[in-house]
Design a protein around this motif. Sequence first.
Motif, PDB file in Angstrom:
ATOM      1  N   UNK A 138      97.355  -1.833 -74.287  1.00 19.99           N
ATOM      2  CA  UNK A 138      96.664  -2.829 -75.124  1.00 19.99           C
ATOM      3  C   UNK A 138      95.663  -3.639 -74.307  1.00 19.99           C
ATOM      4  N   UNK A 139      95.992  -3.918 -73.049  1.00 19.07           N
ATOM      5  CA  UNK A 139      95.039  -4.638 -72.192  1.00 19.07           C
ATOM      6  C   UNK A 139      93.809  -3.771 -71.945  1.00 19.07           C
ATOM      7  N   UNK A 140      94.022  -2.497 -71.624  1.00 14.54           N
ATOM      8  CA  UNK A 140      92.893  -1.580 -71.406  1.00 14.54           C
ATOM      9  C   UNK A 140      92.064  -1.425 -72.675  1.00 14.54           C
ATOM     10  N   UNK A 141      92.734  -1.295 -73.792  1.00 12.34           N
ATOM     11  CA  UNK A 141      92.061  -1.138 -75.079  1.00 12.34           C
ATOM     12  C   UNK A 141      91.191  -2.366 -75.397  1.00 12.34           C
ATOM     13  N   UNK A 142      91.711  -3.545 -75.111  1.00 12.32           N
ATOM     14  CA  UNK A 142      90.952  -4.775 -75.357  1.00 12.32           C
ATOM     15  C   UNK A 142      89.733  -4.863 -74.445  1.00 12.32           C
ATOM     16  N   UNK A 143      89.899  -4.488 -73.177  1.00 11.24           N
ATOM     17  CA  UNK A 143      88.739  -4.490 -72.282  1.00 11.24           C
ATOM     18  C   UNK A 143      87.712  -3.440 -72.683  1.00 11.24           C
ATOM     19  N   UNK A 144      88.176  -2.313 -73.205  1.00 13.54           N
ATOM     20  CA  UNK A 144      87.236  -1.304 -73.694  1.00 13.54           C
ATOM     21  C   UNK A 144      86.414  -1.878 -74.853  1.00 13.54           C
ATOM     22  N   UNK A 159      98.541 -13.687 -65.728  1.00 17.16           N
ATOM     23  CA  UNK A 159      98.754 -14.759 -66.704  1.00 17.16           C
ATOM     24  C   UNK A 159      98.541 -16.134 -66.081  1.00 17.16           C
ATOM     25  N   UNK A 160      98.397 -16.169 -64.771  1.00 12.24           N
ATOM     26  CA  UNK A 160      98.202 -17.436 -64.072  1.00 12.24           C
ATOM     27  C   UNK A 160      96.716 -17.801 -64.080  1.00 12.24           C
ATOM     28  N   UNK A 161      96.278 -18.369 -65.201  1.00 13.65           N
ATOM     29  CA  UNK A 161      94.872 -18.702 -65.389  1.00 13.65           C
ATOM     30  C   UNK A 161      94.764 -20.162 -65.793  1.00 13.65           C
ATOM     31  N   UNK A 162      93.881 -20.875 -65.136  1.00 13.81           N
ATOM     32  CA  UNK A 162      93.604 -22.249 -65.528  1.00 13.81           C
ATOM     33  C   UNK A 162      92.528 -22.212 -66.604  1.00 13.81           C
ATOM     34  N   UNK A 163      92.866 -22.672 -67.797  1.00 11.96           N
ATOM     35  CA  UNK A 163      91.931 -22.586 -68.911  1.00 11.96           C
ATOM     36  C   UNK A 163      90.684 -23.442 -68.700  1.00 11.96           C
ATOM     37  N   UNK A 164      90.723 -24.328 -67.734  1.00 11.52           N
ATOM     38  CA  UNK A 164      89.542 -25.166 -67.447  1.00 11.52           C
ATOM     39  C   UNK A 164      88.548 -24.466 -66.538  1.00 11.52           C
ATOM     40  N   UNK A 165      88.969 -23.346 -65.942  1.00  6.80           N
ATOM     41  CA  UNK A 165      88.065 -22.605 -65.053  1.00  6.80           C
ATOM     42  C   UNK A 165      86.918 -21.986 -65.838  1.00  6.80           C
ATOM     43  N   UNK A 166      85.760 -21.973 -65.237  1.00  9.93           N
ATOM     44  CA  UNK A 166      84.634 -21.238 -65.793  1.00  9.93           C
ATOM     45  C   UNK A 166      84.684 -19.858 -65.155  1.00  9.93           C
ATOM     46  N   UNK A 167      84.931 -18.866 -65.982  1.00  8.67           N
ATOM     47  CA  UNK A 167      85.112 -17.517 -65.482  1.00  8.67           C
ATOM     48  C   UNK A 167      83.765 -16.819 -65.321  1.00  8.67           C
ATOM     49  N   UNK A 168      83.603 -16.069 -64.258  1.00 10.30           N
ATOM     50  CA  UNK A 168      82.381 -15.300 -64.040  1.00 10.30           C
ATOM     51  C   UNK A 168      82.543 -13.910 -64.648  1.00 10.30           C
ATOM     52  N   UNK A 169      81.444 -13.258 -64.920  1.00 12.75           N
ATOM     53  CA  UNK A 169      81.486 -11.897 -65.447  1.00 12.75           C
ATOM     54  C   UNK A 169      81.673 -10.944 -64.272  1.00 12.75           C
ATOM     55  N   UNK A 170      82.654 -10.074 -64.394  1.00  7.23           N
ATOM     56  CA  UNK A 170      82.912  -9.118 -63.334  1.00  7.23           C
ATOM     57  C   UNK A 170      82.009  -7.904 -63.482  1.00  7.23           C
ATOM     58  N   UNK A 171      81.849  -7.192 -62.374  1.00  7.82           N
ATOM     59  CA  UNK A 171      81.024  -5.987 -62.392  1.00  7.82           C
ATOM     60  C   UNK A 171      81.685  -4.940 -63.279  1.00  7.82           C
ATOM     61  N   UNK A 172      80.871  -4.154 -63.961  1.00 11.06           N
ATOM     62  CA  UNK A 172      81.385  -3.150 -64.889  1.00 11.06           C
ATOM     63  C   UNK A 172      82.259  -2.129 -64.171  1.00 11.06           C
ATOM     64  N   UNK A 173      81.941  -1.816 -62.910  1.00  9.86           N
ATOM     65  CA  UNK A 173      82.771  -0.871 -62.148  1.00  9.86           C
ATOM     66  C   UNK A 173      84.191  -1.396 -61.967  1.00  9.86           C
ATOM     67  N   UNK A 174      84.322  -2.701 -61.700  1.00 11.13           N
ATOM     68  CA  UNK A 174      85.641  -3.308 -61.533  1.00 11.13           C
ATOM     69  C   UNK A 174      86.425  -3.273 -62.842  1.00 11.13           C
ATOM     70  N   UNK A 175      85.734  -3.551 -63.935  1.00  8.85           N
ATOM     71  CA  UNK A 175      86.397  -3.549 -65.245  1.00  8.85           C
ATOM     72  C   UNK A 175      86.838  -2.141 -65.607  1.00  8.85           C
ATOM     73  N   UNK A 176      85.970  -1.164 -65.401  1.00  6.01           N
ATOM     74  CA  UNK A 176      86.316   0.224 -65.712  1.00  6.01           C
ATOM     75  C   UNK A 176      87.453   0.733 -64.832  1.00  6.01           C
ATOM     76  N   UNK A 177      87.488   0.316 -63.572  1.00  3.40           N
ATOM     77  CA  UNK A 177      88.594   0.689 -62.687  1.00  3.40           C
ATOM     78  C   UNK A 177      89.908   0.095 -63.205  1.00  3.40           C
ATOM     79  N   UNK A 178      89.863  -1.145 -63.663  1.00  5.61           N
ATOM     80  CA  UNK A 178      91.073  -1.774 -64.213  1.00  5.61           C
ATOM     81  C   UNK A 178      91.524  -1.066 -65.485  1.00  5.61           C
ATOM     82  N   UNK A 179      90.587  -0.694 -66.344  1.00  7.18           N
ATOM     83  CA  UNK A 179      90.930   0.044 -67.567  1.00  7.18           C
ATOM     84  C   UNK A 179      91.581   1.377 -67.203  1.00  7.18           C
ATOM     85  N   UNK A 180      90.966   2.105 -66.288  1.00  2.12           N
ATOM     86  CA  UNK A 180      91.495   3.399 -65.865  1.00  2.12           C
ATOM     87  C   UNK A 180      92.885   3.253 -65.252  1.00  2.12           C
ATOM     88  N   UNK A 181      93.078   2.241 -64.426  1.00  2.00           N
ATOM     89  CA  UNK A 181      94.371   1.999 -63.800  1.00  2.00           C
ATOM     90  C   UNK A 181      95.441   1.717 -64.849  1.00  2.00           C
TER      91      UNK A 181
END
Length: 184
Positions: A138-144, A159-181
Amino acid sequence: MKLKRIFAIFSIAAALTSCEGLLKEKAYSILTDELAFTTGENAQAAINGMYYSLHVLYTWNCYFNGICTDEGFRAGHIFETLNQTNIQASEGNDYMWTLNYFTISRANLAIETIPLMDPALFEKVNTQEQMVAEARFMRAFSYMNLTDLYYQVPLTLTSDVDVRDIRHFDKIDEIETAIESDLK
C-alpha cells in the motif's frame, strides 16, 4: 407529589449514570499503539484501515489521469499546466495528496510496529509477514499514485515525522527505488 418528583429525579440520575459505561467506547478511527497494536485482530484492523481511502482515490484518480490528455489543455481550466496557483483550489487534488499520504503514514506505522509484536498474537488472523507485506504494497502503491501525478514528492519511510517540518521533494530515482524495494 414531592415524593414522585424526588423519585423521578433519582430514577433519571441513576439511569444516566448507569448508561455512562455503555456510552464510552474506544475510537478505532484514531490509530494509536494502544488501540491498533495490542492484539493480532487490532493489527489486522489497522492494516484493513489502509484500504479506506481507495474508494475516494479512484474516483479522482480516473479524472486526474485524463488531465494530461483531455482536461489539462482547455483554456482557463483549473488544471491548466498544473500550475501552483490553480492546483491548490481543487478539492480532488487535496484528496489525492492527503489520502495517499494518509495511507503512507498508516503503512509506516504498521511496518515498524507489527514485527515487534509477539507472534502468538497472530494465531487467529494473517501472519505478521503478510500484514507487513500488505503495508509495504500500500505504501508503494500510494507513492506510485503520487509520482504519476506530481512526479517528485516528499519520501517518508518512517512514522517518526514532525508535522511542522517542511518536507523537500525527493529525487524520482530515490522514490522509485523505495517503491521497488517495497514491492520486493
